[in-house]
Design an enzyme around this catalytic site. Structure first.
Site, mmCIF file in Angstrom:
data_model
loop_
_atom_site.group_PDB
_atom_site.id
_atom_site.type_symbol
_atom_site.label_atom_id
_atom_site.label_comp_id
_atom_site.label_asym_id
_atom_site.label_seq_id
_atom_site.Cartn_x
_atom_site.Cartn_y
_atom_site.Cartn_z
ATOM 1 N N HIS A 1 27.299 20.738 -5.560
ATOM 2 C CA HIS A 1 27.399 22.505 -4.117
ATOM 3 C C HIS A 1 25.913 23.186 -4.274
ATOM 4 C CE1 HIS A 1 28.162 25.669 -0.988
ATOM 5 N NE2 HIS A 1 28.887 24.380 -0.251
ATOM 6 N N GLY B 1 28.250 29.694 5.432
ATOM 7 C CA GLY B 1 28.740 30.798 5.867
ATOM 8 C C GLY B 1 28.094 32.065 6.821
ATOM 9 N N ASN C 1 36.186 22.776 1.460
ATOM 10 C CA ASN C 1 36.702 23.790 0.578
ATOM 11 C C ASN C 1 36.691 25.165 -0.035
ATOM 12 O OD1 ASN C 1 35.151 24.885 -2.150
ATOM 13 N ND2 ASN C 1 32.672 24.241 -1.280
ATOM 14 N N TRP C 2 38.158 25.686 -0.007
ATOM 15 C CA TRP C 2 38.047 26.758 -0.525
ATOM 16 C C TRP C 2 37.258 27.834 -1.201
ATOM 17 C CZ3 TRP C 2 44.369 26.222 -1.039
ATOM 18 C CH2 TRP C 2 44.681 25.944 0.010
ATOM 19 N N LYS C 3 36.459 27.348 -1.985
ATOM 20 C CA LYS C 3 35.612 28.055 -2.711
ATOM 21 C C LYS C 3 36.663 29.297 -3.874
ATOM 22 C CE LYS C 3 32.413 27.547 0.703
ATOM 23 N NZ LYS C 3 31.034 28.542 1.247
ATOM 24 N N GLY D 1 34.432 25.684 4.996
ATOM 25 C CA GLY D 1 34.579 26.768 4.142
ATOM 26 C C GLY D 1 35.499 27.479 4.255
ATOM 27 N N GLY D 2 34.828 28.695 5.830
ATOM 28 C CA GLY D 2 35.610 29.972 5.978
ATOM 29 C C GLY D 2 36.607 29.200 6.821
ATOM 30 N N GLU E 1 25.858 26.403 -3.756
ATOM 31 C CA GLU E 1 26.151 27.282 -4.741
ATOM 32 C C GLU E 1 26.628 27.580 -5.910
ATOM 33 O OE1 GLU E 1 30.132 28.524 -2.388
ATOM 34 O OE2 GLU E 1 29.105 28.665 -0.609
ATOM 35 N N GLU F 1 24.849 19.886 3.423
ATOM 36 C CA GLU F 1 25.127 21.134 3.982
ATOM 37 C C GLU F 1 23.926 22.838 3.900
ATOM 38 O OE1 GLU F 1 29.684 22.118 3.096
ATOM 39 O OE2 GLU F 1 28.233 22.603 1.159
ATOM 40 N N SER G 1 29.539 26.372 8.759
ATOM 41 C CA SER G 1 30.158 27.049 9.147
ATOM 42 C C SER G 1 30.159 25.955 11.099
ATOM 43 C CB SER G 1 28.774 28.335 10.675
ATOM 44 O OG SER G 1 28.442 28.609 9.542
#
Ligand code: 13P
Length: 251
Positions: free
Chosen positions: A95, A170, A9-11, A230-231, A97, A164, A209
Site C-alpha cells: 500500500h 483520501g 481497507n479500514w486502515k 478506504g473511507g 501509505e 491506487e 476515493s
C-alpha cells in the site's frame, strides 16, 4: 470470467467493539450477494473477532500488512502463518501509505508477496503513481517498474492487483472511469508480458476515493474488476452500496 472483488481497507480505524458493530450489521446487509467476492481488512487487533463473526458467510478476511520472515526475533512483526491462524485469506501488500510512511521498497514488497504465497495466503498487491509522477507523464513507467519488481519470481496465483493512484487516496479526487480504464488496461498488458493468457483471469481492482456515487461508473470499465475502499468502507451502509454496485450492460 473474472468475479468482481470488493475489499474494505479500514486502515488504522475501529476498535474491537466497533468491529463487532460493523460486521454484525454488514453480514445481514449483504447476505444475498453471491456473485461478488467481499473482503474486509480490519486492523490486526480486530482480526480474530471479525474472523469468528464472519464464519459461515461468504465474506473473507484480509490483513493490512505482513512480514516476510516465518518467525523469530522481529519485535512487532506478524508472519503469514499468524495471519492464517487469525482467519485471514488475504493480505494487502505494498500500500502507498506503507511505501511512503514506513519506507517499504519494491524489494521488501516482493519478499512479502513471496512469503505470503509460500504459505498459501492470497495477496492484494497495491501499485500506483503520485500526482507529480502523473503530471510528469511517468504513470506507465511507475506502474511497469512496480509490477516487474514486486512480482519478480512470483508465480501468479491468488493475487489481486490494486491500482491506487496516490493522488486519489483520501482526497475525494477519484480517477475518472477513463483514467482508471487506461491504467488498468496498461497493467493488464504488462501482466500479459509476464504471465501470458493468464493475465485475462487476474482481477485488477481500483482504489482511491471510491464511493457509492462513483462505483457504478468505475465498475462499468472493462478492465476494472473491483475496488479497494478506504473511507467509504467504514460505514456499513456505504460499503454495502459499493458491494451492491449496479452492473453495466454486457459486463
Ligand atoms: P480512500 O477510499 O479513503 O481514498 O482510500 C483508498 C485506499 O487507500 C484503499 O486502500
Amino acid at each position: 470470467m473474472r468475479r468482481p472483488f470488493i475489499a474494505a481497507n479500514w486502515k488504522m480505524n475501529k476498535t474491537i467493539p466497533e468491529t463487532k458493530g460493523f460486521v454484525n450489521e454488514f453480514i445481514l446487509a449483504v447476505k444475498d450477494v453471491a456473485s461478488t467476492d467481499i473482503v474486509i481488512a480490519p486492523p490486526f487487533t480486530s482480526l480474530s473477532t471479525a474472523s469468528e463473526l464472519i464464519r459461515g458467510t461468504g465474506i473473507k478476511l484480509a490483513a493490512q500488512d505482513v512480514f516476510y520472515e516465518e518467525k523469530g526475533a522481529f519485535t512487532g512483526e506478524i508472519s503469514p502463518v499468524m495471519l492464517l491462524d487469525s482467519g485471514c485469506s488475504y493480505v494487502i501488500i505494498g500500500h502507498s501509505e506503507r511505501r511512503q510512511y514506513f519506507g517499504e521498497s519494491d524489494e521488501i514488497i516482493n519478499k512479502k508477496i513471496k512469503a505470503s504465497r509460500k504459505n498459501a495466503l492470497g495477496v492484494i498487491f497495491c501499485i500506483g503513481e503520485s500526482l507529480e509522477q502523473r503530471e510528469a507523464g511517468k504513470t506507465f513507467d511507475v506502474l511497469k517498474q512496480e509490477i516487474e519488481n514486486g512480482l519478480r519470481d512470483v508465480v501468479m496465483e491468488n493475487i489481486v492487483i490494486a491500482y491506487e493512484p496516490i493522488w486519489a487516496i483520501g482526497t475525494g479526487r477519484t480517477a475518472s472511469p477513463e483514467q482508471a480504464q487506461e491504467a488498468h488496461a496498461y497493467i493488464r498488458s504488462r501482466l500479459r508480458v509476464l504471465y501470458g493468457n493468464k493475465s485475462e483471469e487476474i482481477c485488477i481492482i481500483y482504489g482511491g476515493s471510491a464511493t457509492p456515487e462513483n462505483i457504478d461508473s468505475l465498475m462499468a470499465c472493462p478492465d476494472v474488476d473491483g475496488a479497494l475502499v478506504g473511507g467509504a468502507s467504514l460505514k456499513p451502509e456505504s460499503f454495502t452500496r459499493i458491494v451492491r454496485f449496479r452492473k453495466a450492460e454486457g459486463k
